[in-house]
Enzyme design. Structure first.
Site, short mmCIF file in Angstrom:
data_model
loop_
_atom_site.label_atom_id
_atom_site.label_comp_id
_atom_site.label_asym_id
_atom_site.label_seq_id
_atom_site.Cartn_x
_atom_site.Cartn_y
_atom_site.Cartn_z
N LYS A 262 0.84 -1.20 0.00
CA LYS A 262 0.00 0.00 0.00
C LYS A 262 0.88 1.25 0.00
CE LYS A 262 -3.87 -1.87 2.76
NZ LYS A 262 -4.94 -1.68 1.78
N ARG A 336 -10.04 -11.70 2.51
CA ARG A 336 -10.87 -12.79 1.99
C ARG A 336 -10.11 -14.11 2.05
NH1 ARG A 336 -11.58 -9.55 -3.55
NH2 ARG A 336 -11.21 -7.89 -2.06
N1 BES Z 1 -8.01 -3.87 4.69
C1 BES Z 1 -8.22 -3.48 3.35
C2 BES Z 1 -9.55 -2.76 3.14
C3 BES Z 1 -9.65 -1.41 3.78
C4 BES Z 1 -9.26 -0.28 3.09
C5 BES Z 1 -10.16 -1.29 5.03
C6 BES Z 1 -9.39 0.95 3.68
C7 BES Z 1 -10.30 -0.04 5.63
C8 BES Z 1 -9.90 1.09 4.94
C9 BES Z 1 -8.21 -4.70 2.45
O1 BES Z 1 -7.37 -5.73 2.85
C10 BES Z 1 -7.72 -4.25 1.12
O2 BES Z 1 -6.60 -3.86 1.03
N2 BES Z 1 -8.59 -4.31 0.12
C11 BES Z 1 -8.25 -3.87 -1.18
C12 BES Z 1 -8.82 -4.88 -2.16
C13 BES Z 1 -8.30 -4.70 -3.55
C14 BES Z 1 -6.85 -5.03 -3.60
C15 BES Z 1 -9.11 -5.63 -4.45
C16 BES Z 1 -8.88 -2.50 -1.39
O3 BES Z 1 -9.98 -2.26 -0.89
O4 BES Z 1 -8.24 -1.68 -2.02
MN MN Z 2 -5.38 -5.48 2.15
#
Ligand code: BES
Ligand code: MN
Ligand code: ZN
Length: 485
Positions: A262, A336
């Site tokens: 990230k 997931r």
């Molecule tokens: N933990 C994150 C989702 C999240 C994002 C929670 C912001 C709270 C605030 C999750 O693991 C994630 O990174 N999801 C990705 C999925 C994508 C790679 C398909 C996302 O939401 O960007």
């Molecule tokens: Mn994630």
């Protein structure tokens, strides 16, 4: 916070509070107070607060009027919490140590009084353990609530609600703690401490046991971390012989994204990527403390998602405990992967009558619903309806979004049974479709995406900035209304 009931106003009282329904200023109020309230446009709307001074028995006291909204509002208990929260919000660091809540003219039932106290206690909660240099005026001064003129049964109703408060505070604590303090094993340790002596049964699987069970999906996420992954189950048998209801939580104690890393700014937020698991742990604590008359199990998949030489790579294929294979196209879609094995194991181990999972699963749900509603995805209309109702009643609001075969196609993979991301479109739905592939047959299941709900950048009505405790009330109410009656 210490909450006590008394027959009469303590001598020491300097601050009084009363709860006022919308448009129902008590006629017993001094003229100067009621006219002052009108002039300040105080009508008793939920969470509104008006402060005045009154003379009682020759002493000048502060008097706060806290609004509880319309008596017939469907969100009555949430509104009463807001009234209590408004009092705590105003006086938390005021220097006052005690508030006397006078319910004489409130007309509040025992349960309603308990809701006010719940809001008061929750809004007064703050986690200051790492603030060693706080000035006195920054510290929380409000310590005691003395309730007078409460209707019969209020003290017993509060004793019940206090368990809910303990559960919510536990969730907030877990969510607030940074990731160097709360990681999979320490999460488990803190649960062991809190559930000690409660009658709940705790089961923990480490990496070796999970490997034996073939949990390649969950374990893949933890490969880059120095911390050992854990699977935690908290069991409570308060019912008869019926199959338990299962609550399953995402417990990613820190989510860097892994190799699909990230961006730096804001990454600190990912300490609360265990918020779904935190809600499950706190809800189980509340339910166990109040000895809920139902069979329940809370399962939390605990993993840290880090980049490292040993971390899994985009394109890797992992085999889940269910036997289904997954192409990991993005290591940041890890929640997931954790839930896939946690959900499958839960079904194998406990044969639950229904499953509700809680997860900070997608940023996309925040785009869809903001910070007002969690997203619900379900294969069962009745279950989704029950969650909706529990959400309205408690203030833990949630809103259903669709799932279906056309969305499910979007996660087919050319090399494995599925891939762990869809395209740009409908990101929260494709995440739910992924989870559904790990739900056997027709077991009623709902997935609650709480990414927008567990943390708040601004003070809300029953929380300061930070961890909200979302989900605890929702689960508690869902159990009370649908499993205990
Ligand atoms: N933990 C994150 C989702 C999240 C994002 C929670 C912001 C709270 C605030 C999750 O693991 C994630 O990174 N999801 C990705 C999925 C994508 C790679 C398909 C996302 O939401 O960007
Ligand atoms: Mn994630
Ligand atoms: Zn995550």
């Amino acid at each position: 916070m210490h909450i006590q009931f008394s027959q009469s106003r303590p001598e020491t009282a300097r601050l009084l509070a009363q709860v006022v329904d919308k448009g129902k200023l008590p006629s017993s109020l001094e003229k100067a107070v009621s006219e002052g309230a009108s002039a300040a446009r105080f009508k008793g709307g939920a969470g509104q607060l008006f402060e005045s001074f009154v003379e009682r028995d020759g002493k000048v006291l502060r008097l706060a009027l806290a609004g509880a909204g319309d008596r017939n509002d469907e969100a009555r208990s949430a509104n009463l919490e807001k009234a209590g929260a408004a009092i705590a919000g105003k006086y938390q660091s005021s220097g006052e140590t005690e508030v006397v809540l006078d319910l004489a003219d409130s007309g509040l039932s025992a349960e309603e009084a308990a809701s006010v106290l719940l809001g008061l206690r929750l809004r007064n909660w703050r986690y200051d353990v790492y603030r060693t240099r706080m000035k006195d005026e920054q510290k929380i001064s409000l310590e005691t609530v003395t309730v007078i003129n409460a209707s019969d049964g209020s003290e017993a109703a509060w004793a019940e609600a206090a368990h809910l408060a303990s559960g919510i505070e536990f969730t907030r604590e877990l969510v607030t703690e940074p990731a160097n303090i709360i990681y999979p094993e320490s999460f488990v340790a803190r649960c062991r401490e809190r559930f000690e002596g409660t009658g709940a049964e705790i089961v923990v699987l480490g990496e070796a046991e999970m490997e034996k069970l073939g949990m390649g999906s969950l374990l893949g996420v933890g490969l880059g971390s120095e911390r050992e992954s854990q699977l935690l189950a908290i069991r409570w048998n308060g019912g008869g012989s019926e199959a338990p209801a299962a609550f399953v939580g995402k417990g990613v104690t820190f989510d860097t994204g892994g190799i699909s890393i990230k961006p730096g700014p804001g990454m600190e937020d990912m300490k609360w990527d265990m918020g779904g698991g935190g809600a499950v742990a706190g809800a189980m604590l509340a339910l166990v403390l109040r000895k809920a008359k139902a069979n329940l199990v809370g399962v939390i998949g605990l993993v840290e998602n880090m980049p490292d030489g040993k971390a899994q790579r985009p394109g890797d294929v992992v085999t889940s405990m269910s036997g289904q294979t997954i192409e990991v196209l993005n290591t940041d879609a890890e929640g997931r992967l954790v839930l896939a094995d946690a959900l499958h194991w839960t079904q194998e181990e406990f044969q639950p009558s229904r499953i509700v999972d809680f997860a900070t699963l997608t940023g996309a749900i925040i785009i869809s619903l903001g910070n007002e509603y969690a997203g619900v995805f379900s294969n069962n209309d009745e279950l989704a309806g029950q969650l909706y109702e529990a959400g309205i009643a408690t203030g833990d609001k949630n809103w259903r979004l669709p799932i279906g075969a056309a969305y499910d196609k979007l996660i087919d993979s050319p090399i494995a049974d599925m891939k762990n991301i869809g395209g740009k479109a409908a990101g929260s739905i494709t995440a739910a479709q992924f989870l559904q592939r790990f739900i056997a047959n027709d077991t009623p299941w709902a997935h609650v995406d709480v990414a927008g709900m567990v943390w708040s950048d601004k003070p809300g009505q029953t929380w300061g900035k930070g961890a909200t405790g979302y989900g605890v009330r929702l689960i508690d109410r869902f159990v009370a209304d649908n499993l205990e009656s």
